[in-house]
Design a protein around this motif. Structure first.
Motif, PDB file in Angstrom:
ATOM      1  N   LYS A  87       0.815  -1.209   0.000  1.00 16.99           N
ATOM      2  CA  LYS A  87       0.000   0.000   0.000  1.00 16.99           C
ATOM      3  C   LYS A  87       0.856   1.271   0.000  1.00 16.99           C
ATOM      4  O   LYS A  87       0.623   2.192  -0.760  1.00 16.99           O
TER       5      LYS A  87
ATOM      6  N   GLN B 159       1.220   4.137  -2.866  1.00 17.89           N
ATOM      7  CA  GLN B 159       0.874   5.506  -2.530  1.00 17.89           C
ATOM      8  C   GLN B 159       2.049   6.459  -2.820  1.00 17.89           C
ATOM      9  O   GLN B 159       1.898   7.461  -3.489  1.00 17.89           O
TER      10      GLN B 159
ATOM     11  N   LYS C 105      -5.681  -8.159  -5.706  1.00 17.35           N
ATOM     12  CA  LYS C 105      -4.544  -7.595  -4.979  1.00 17.35           C
ATOM     13  C   LYS C 105      -3.232  -8.216  -5.427  1.00 17.35           C
ATOM     14  O   LYS C 105      -2.244  -7.524  -5.641  1.00 17.35           O
TER      15      LYS C 105
END
Lengths: 281, 320
Positions: free
Chosen positions: A268, A272, B129
């Motif tokens: 993540k 980002q 994912k």
């Protein structure tokens, strides 16, 4: 009725097709890494055999021994980890301080300064590279850790990222602390930073990755082999061991593994950070 | 170059979550200026930025009008000579052309791939994912390692690529000695290495398209292709334009990949702008000339960035 059945089965076929195509594409994308890992365990004879083998026939650690022995990858590794950690910690400190000033303090010209500061991000490294090199030369820092660390100790990107995050933190939390006689720095340290963990993690991971993967700067400021970072070492190693692909793949595994591992656990933050910076390879 | 606007876009688009309140009104305690304290907080950053960014920007501009080999004390003023030398150097134009070929070769393929993958991953796909991580992996690993791996895959005698070609009856290509093949290999690796970034940017754009548009289209009996061309493509146009400019800016700065994969060869056929700049600065130590090259690159990228900032403004305000 029959048309409905035809419709749903057509849908199912389409879905299966989409799944197949996307999985094949994903497999093709990671294939070079699989190939790298498998090849790093093959001996020279197998590397030179044609047609190539897929699975290593004589599983060997010889390539890794060479990489860490003759090619001193251990040393390169230590250099890279040290430099990347130092820059990351340094940026967390400098960017937090600057971001807090931009987010919360009142002074004349703050916004102008902030936008000028952001503007520096538009300048490609290739424009600042030559004078930066000269400054390091004059300072006598060429071929030292300082040359790799000091220019990285500030970041407009990091400051911007943290400032935006700090602005989203309710001011009331700080005001209560000020009432209790907390200093500016105390507020930053005890209230703002603990609330900003996601932004700090994004910045830390992004910075570590950028420094660990950096090539051009290391290429320019380093001369002696014992100062080499992993990436520079690998590039030089590639020239020296032109076709000893087993050794080179072991070196590549070494040069990619830490980032791959962190990516596995903190996907993540990578996505980002990279999306935010529009970083290009 | 690319960073400012990309950040601004993503943050304003709400990637971080909350759209931050305006900082102007209530900056800290009311009334009093907090300049001394602010300077204290800003000083480490300001010093580094002044020494390693602001001064270099000015100094390389100054250098671009001088002749200097870095080791002599004197910097001789030569006016526009460096720029004149640059535009009359056939090698510069060759290098510029290679950079353009690389850009034209990578950007459209890169974007098409990224868009298709983003659209598919936006659907109800199992293991999204993991798939996204797989497509993103090339982005996060070092370009040096990626180039070393691909050099082996492209090895003319032992590489996988040629093996695959010969297995399906296609002619074997000498990637190392054939200029066209060398550029092609650069483009293939360039696309592979960076399309993950665009995939993520497209995904952000896709998630901003309201679902009810698709639902309405379905009620009207639109198929997936129709939905793609009639809804996704037009509504994604601002994002697409933004990614296009960002990708061009990125591909104009390609260096690491060229250095390790082809070293500009064979016969200089894959030498790109930054490689040319690097050679003049750090092999020939012709700092004035190299600075002129740097400023020219800067100029090209600056125009692109201004264009991008405008696009971005329109994009954000359109998106509301």
């Amino acid at each position: 009725m029959t048309t409905m059945i035809a419709h749903t089965s057509a849908r199912r076929i389409k879905s299966v097709l989409a799944h197949t195509v996307i999985y094949v594409a994903a497999a093709a994308t990671v294939m070079p890494f699989v190939w790298m890992i498998l090849s790093s365990f093959k001996d020279l004879g197998e590397i030179l055999s044609f047609p190539p083998t897929w699975w290593p026939e004589n599983f060997t650690f010889e390539n890794y021994k060479n990489a860490f022995g003759a090619a001193s990858f251990g040393r390169f590794y230590a250099n890279s980890l040290f430099v990347a950690s130092a820059v990351t910690i340094g940026q967390l400190v400098t960017c937090s301080l600057a971001a807090y000033a931009f987010a919360r303090m009142r002074f004349r010209g703050r916004n102008v300064l902030f936008y000028l500061f952001l503007g520096t991000m538009m300048v490609p490294i290739h424009v600042t590279m030559i004078p930066s090199f000269m400054i390091l030369h004059w300072a006598g820092w060429i071929d030292t850790y300082a040359a790799l660390i000091v220019p990285g100790l500030a970041s407009a990107f990091g400051t911007f990222l943290l400032r935006q995050f700090f602005l989203s933190i309710p001011r009331e939390l700080e005001e209560a602390a000020f009432m209790d006689g907390c200093s500016r720095f105390g507020v930053l340290w005890r209230i703002i930073l603990p609330l900003s963990k996601p932004a700090l993690a994004t910045l830390a991971i992004f910075t570590f990755m950028a420094v660990f993967n950096d090539f051009i700067w290391a290429l320019i400021v380093l001369n002696t082999e014992e100062m080499y970072t992993v990436q520079l070492g690998l590039a030089i190693f590639r020239d020296r061991y032109a076709t000893e692909w087993g050794n080179l793949m072991a070196g590549s595994v070494v040069a990619t593994l830490p980032i791959l591992i962190v990516f596995f656990f903190a996907q993540k933050y990578f996505i980002q950070g990279i999306t935010l910076s529009g970083l290009k390879g | 170059m690319s960073k400012t606007t990309a950040i601004a876009q993503t943050i304003d688009a709400g990637a971080i979550g909350v759209r931050p309140p305006k900082p102007g009104r209530r900056a800290g305690l009311p009334g009093r200026s907090q300049l001394p304290e602010a300077l204290l907080f800003l000083s480490p950053t300001l010093v580094v930025v002044a020494v390693f960014i602001v001064f270099p920007i000015a100094f390389s501009f100054y250098l671009s009008f001088h002749e200097w080999n870095m080791f002599s004390a004197e910097q001789a003023f030569v006016g526009l000579d460096n720029y004149a030398r640059l535009v009359t150097d056939p090698e510069f134009w060759a290098v510029f052309r290679h950079t353009l070929v690389y850009t034209v070769g990578t950007v459209p393929v890169n974007m098409a791939l990224a868009l298709v993958v983003a659209v598919v991953l936006n659907k109800n796909i199992k293991g999204r994912k993991i798939l996204r991580a797989a497509f993103f992996t090339p982005v996060i690993v070092s370009t040096v390692a990626a180039a070393v791996i691909w050099r082996w895959i492209f090895d003319p005698n032992l590489g996988l690529f040629n093996y695959a070609m010969s297995a399906v009856g296609l002619p074997v290509i000498n990637w190392a000695n054939d200029p066209t093949a060398a550029m092609a290999s650069l483009i293939i690796v360039g696309v592979w290495k960076t399309f993950g970034i665009n995939m993520v940017l497209f995904a952000a754009g896709l998630s901003a398209i309201p679902v009810h548009y698709y639902e309405a289209a379905e009620i009207d009996g639109a198929g997936s292709l129709q939905k793609f061309w009639r809804i996704t493509v037009p509504l994604l146009a601002p994002t697409t334009l933004f990614i296009l400019v960002l990708s061009i800016i990125g591909s104009f700065q390609v260096f690491d990949l060229v250095y390790v994969l082809t070293y500009g060869g064979p016969l200089g056929s894959t030498k790109v702008l930054v490689f040319y700049l690097y050679e003049y600065a750090f092999k020939f130590f012709d700092m004035g000339f190299a600075s002129a090259v740097a400023y020219l690159l800067f100029g090209v990228l600056f125009v692109l960035t201004l264009f991008q900032i405008r696009l971005f403004r329109e994009h954000v305000y359109d998106a509301g």
